[in-house]
Design a protein around this motif. Structure first.
Motif, PDB file in Angstrom:
ATOM      1  N   LYS A  66      40.663  39.614  40.579  1.00  0.00           N
ATOM      2  CA  LYS A  66      39.943  39.214  39.364  1.00  0.00           C
ATOM      3  C   LYS A  66      40.759  38.229  38.535  1.00  0.00           C
ATOM      4  CE  LYS A  66      36.824  43.069  38.520  1.00  0.00           C
ATOM      5  NZ  LYS A  66      36.485  44.184  37.636  1.00  0.00           N
ATOM      6  N   SER A  67      42.067  38.448  38.471  1.00  0.00           N
ATOM      7  CA  SER A  67      42.910  37.583  37.636  1.00  0.00           C
ATOM      8  C   SER A  67      42.993  36.152  38.154  1.00  0.00           C
ATOM      9  CB  SER A  67      44.313  38.174  37.483  1.00  0.00           C
ATOM     10  OG  SER A  67      45.057  38.022  38.672  1.00  0.00           O
ATOM     11  N   ILE A  68      42.651  35.953  39.414  1.00  0.00           N
ATOM     12  CA  ILE A  68      42.685  34.601  39.977  1.00  0.00           C
ATOM     13  C   ILE A  68      41.318  34.154  40.492  1.00  0.00           C
ATOM     14  CG2 ILE A  68      45.143  34.633  40.540  1.00  0.00           C
ATOM     15  CD1 ILE A  68      44.373  35.323  43.419  1.00  0.00           C
ATOM     16  N   SER A  69      40.280  34.842  40.053  1.00  0.00           N
ATOM     17  CA  SER A  69      38.893  34.493  40.391  1.00  0.00           C
ATOM     18  C   SER A  69      38.611  34.492  41.892  1.00  0.00           C
ATOM     19  CB  SER A  69      38.512  33.140  39.782  1.00  0.00           C
ATOM     20  OG  SER A  69      38.655  33.177  38.387  1.00  0.00           O
ATOM     21  N   LEU A  70      39.113  35.499  42.570  1.00  0.00           N
ATOM     22  CA  LEU A  70      38.793  35.710  43.979  1.00  0.00           C
ATOM     23  C   LEU A  70      38.082  37.046  44.117  1.00  0.00           C
ATOM     24  CD1 LEU A  70      42.031  34.896  46.067  1.00  0.00           C
ATOM     25  CD2 LEU A  70      39.916  33.610  46.037  1.00  0.00           C
ATOM     26  N   SER A  71      37.363  37.219  45.194  1.00  0.00           N
ATOM     27  CA  SER A  71      36.808  38.539  45.472  1.00  0.00           C
ATOM     28  C   SER A  71      37.912  39.415  46.051  1.00  0.00           C
ATOM     29  CB  SER A  71      35.652  38.431  46.469  1.00  0.00           C
ATOM     30  OG  SER A  71      36.135  38.043  47.741  1.00  0.00           O
ATOM     31  N   ARG A  72      37.745  40.718  45.949  1.00  0.00           N
ATOM     32  CA  ARG A  72      38.725  41.635  46.506  1.00  0.00           C
ATOM     33  C   ARG A  72      38.825  41.444  48.010  1.00  0.00           C
ATOM     34  NH1 ARG A  72      39.486  45.117  49.777  1.00  0.00           N
ATOM     35  NH2 ARG A  72      37.274  45.377  50.188  1.00  0.00           N
ATOM     36  N   SER A  95      38.321  38.706  49.721  1.00  0.00           N
ATOM     37  CA  SER A  95      39.063  37.472  50.022  1.00  0.00           C
ATOM     38  C   SER A  95      40.559  37.717  49.935  1.00  0.00           C
ATOM     39  CB  SER A  95      38.672  36.341  49.066  1.00  0.00           C
ATOM     40  OG  SER A  95      37.369  35.898  49.337  1.00  0.00           O
ATOM     41  N   LEU A  96      40.979  38.424  48.884  1.00  0.00           N
ATOM     42  CA  LEU A  96      42.395  38.740  48.741  1.00  0.00           C
ATOM     43  C   LEU A  96      42.859  39.626  49.897  1.00  0.00           C
ATOM     44  CD1 LEU A  96      45.061  38.581  47.220  1.00  0.00           C
ATOM     45  CD2 LEU A  96      44.313  40.556  45.872  1.00  0.00           C
ATOM     46  N   SER A  97      42.054  40.592  50.275  1.00  0.00           N
ATOM     47  CA  SER A  97      42.389  41.461  51.398  1.00  0.00           C
ATOM     48  C   SER A  97      42.586  40.638  52.669  1.00  0.00           C
ATOM     49  CB  SER A  97      41.291  42.501  51.613  1.00  0.00           C
ATOM     50  OG  SER A  97      41.558  43.272  52.760  1.00  0.00           O
ATOM     51  N   ASN A  98      41.675  39.690  52.909  1.00  0.00           N
ATOM     52  CA  ASN A  98      41.779  38.837  54.094  1.00  0.00           C
ATOM     53  C   ASN A  98      43.020  37.954  54.048  1.00  0.00           C
ATOM     54  OD1 ASN A  98      39.560  39.784  55.521  1.00  0.00           O
ATOM     55  ND2 ASN A  98      38.157  38.414  54.451  1.00  0.00           N
ATOM     56  N   ILE A  99      43.421  37.513  52.861  1.00  0.00           N
ATOM     57  CA  ILE A  99      44.662  36.746  52.719  1.00  0.00           C
ATOM     58  C   ILE A  99      45.846  37.637  53.080  1.00  0.00           C
ATOM     59  CG2 ILE A  99      46.239  35.674  51.044  1.00  0.00           C
ATOM     60  CD1 ILE A  99      43.687  34.605  49.593  1.00  0.00           C
ATOM     61  N   GLU A 100      45.841  38.859  52.548  1.00  0.00           N
ATOM     62  CA  GLU A 100      46.968  39.767  52.774  1.00  0.00           C
ATOM     63  C   GLU A 100      47.135  40.174  54.236  1.00  0.00           C
ATOM     64  OE1 GLU A 100      47.466  41.865  48.411  1.00  0.00           O
ATOM     65  OE2 GLU A 100      46.680  43.076  50.054  1.00  0.00           O
ATOM     66  N   LYS A 149      54.360  45.244  41.798  1.00  0.00           N
ATOM     67  CA  LYS A 149      53.888  45.145  40.410  1.00  0.00           C
ATOM     68  C   LYS A 149      52.883  46.241  40.081  1.00  0.00           C
ATOM     69  CE  LYS A 149      55.736  41.113  39.155  1.00  0.00           C
ATOM     70  NZ  LYS A 149      56.485  40.866  37.951  1.00  0.00           N
ATOM     71  N   LYS A 150      52.626  47.112  41.058  1.00  0.00           N
ATOM     72  CA  LYS A 150      51.675  48.218  40.910  1.00  0.00           C
ATOM     73  C   LYS A 150      50.274  47.724  40.522  1.00  0.00           C
ATOM     74  CE  LYS A 150      55.231  51.650  39.801  1.00  0.00           C
ATOM     75  NZ  LYS A 150      55.809  51.576  41.079  1.00  0.00           N
ATOM     76  N   LEU A 151      49.869  46.644  41.184  1.00  0.00           N
ATOM     77  CA  LEU A 151      48.537  46.086  40.973  1.00  0.00           C
ATOM     78  C   LEU A 151      47.662  46.412  42.179  1.00  0.00           C
ATOM     79  CD1 LEU A 151      49.352  42.459  39.752  1.00  0.00           C
ATOM     80  CD2 LEU A 151      48.389  44.295  38.370  1.00  0.00           C
ATOM     81  N   GLY A 152      46.410  46.722  41.930  1.00  0.00           N
ATOM     82  CA  GLY A 152      45.458  46.887  43.016  1.00  0.00           C
ATOM     83  C   GLY A 152      44.923  45.528  43.430  1.00  0.00           C
ATOM     84  N   GLN A 153      44.308  45.477  44.597  1.00  0.00           N
ATOM     85  CA  GLN A 153      43.714  44.226  45.061  1.00  0.00           C
ATOM     86  C   GLN A 153      42.656  43.725  44.091  1.00  0.00           C
ATOM     87  OE1 GLN A 153      42.305  45.090  49.028  1.00  0.00           O
ATOM     88  NE2 GLN A 153      44.138  44.181  49.947  1.00  0.00           N
ATOM     89  N   GLU A 154      41.827  44.635  43.601  1.00  0.00           N
ATOM     90  CA  GLU A 154      40.743  44.255  42.692  1.00  0.00           C
ATOM     91  C   GLU A 154      41.298  43.579  41.439  1.00  0.00           C
ATOM     92  OE1 GLU A 154      36.843  43.727  41.903  1.00  0.00           O
ATOM     93  OE2 GLU A 154      37.427  44.999  43.580  1.00  0.00           O
ATOM     94  N   GLU A 155      42.338  44.165  40.867  1.00  0.00           N
ATOM     95  CA  GLU A 155      42.921  43.638  39.634  1.00  0.00           C
ATOM     96  C   GLU A 155      43.523  42.242  39.853  1.00  0.00           C
ATOM     97  OE1 GLU A 155      46.099  45.082  36.195  1.00  0.00           O
ATOM     98  OE2 GLU A 155      45.794  46.313  37.978  1.00  0.00           O
TER      99      GLU A 155
END
Length: 115
Positions: free
Chosen positions: A32-38, A40-45, A23-29
């Motif tokens: 933010k759209s799901i109210s997580l820190s970047r 946290s998302l990185s750790n999920i990925e 979807k050409k989305l960055g982690q930050e974007e």
């Protein structure tokens, strides 16, 4: 956490990352759209963090995909969690799709590695 859980969340993380990049989305974007820190998302990925089912749903909604797109198929999960010798994996993976779960488990036990 068990080895199987670690593998499961690793697969989920890879699927999330793949969909996000598609979807050409960055982690930050996405974060933010799901109210997580970047982070946290990185750790999920990378499979370090085990997201709740509601978080996985939120990610699926944000990525405009089905939750099943983020979860591994049964076959992928079984392959990732096989504890059989490498030389037998091709045999196990070539079993017909219509073989019962009970028979698959019996065959898996026969081919299981000695730990």
């Amino acid at each position: 956490m068990t080895d199987n859980s670690t593998r499961l969340y690793g697969i989920i993380g890879k699927n999330i990352k793949s969909k996000r990049k598609g979807k050409k989305l960055g982690q930050e974007e996405l974060a933010k759209s799901i109210s997580l820190s970047r982070s946290s998302l990185s750790n999920i990925e990378i499979g370090k963090h085990q997201p709740s089912i509601s978080t996985i749903y939120e990610i699926a909604i944000a990525l405009e995909c089905a939750i099943t797109d983020l979860l591994p198929s049964i076959k992928v999960y079984e392959e990732a969690t096989l504890k059989i010798d490498e030389k037998y994996k091709d045999i196990f993976n070539s079993l017909p799709e219509n073989i019962s779960r009970k028979n698959r488990n019996i065959i898996k036990e026969i081919l299981r590695k000695d730990d």
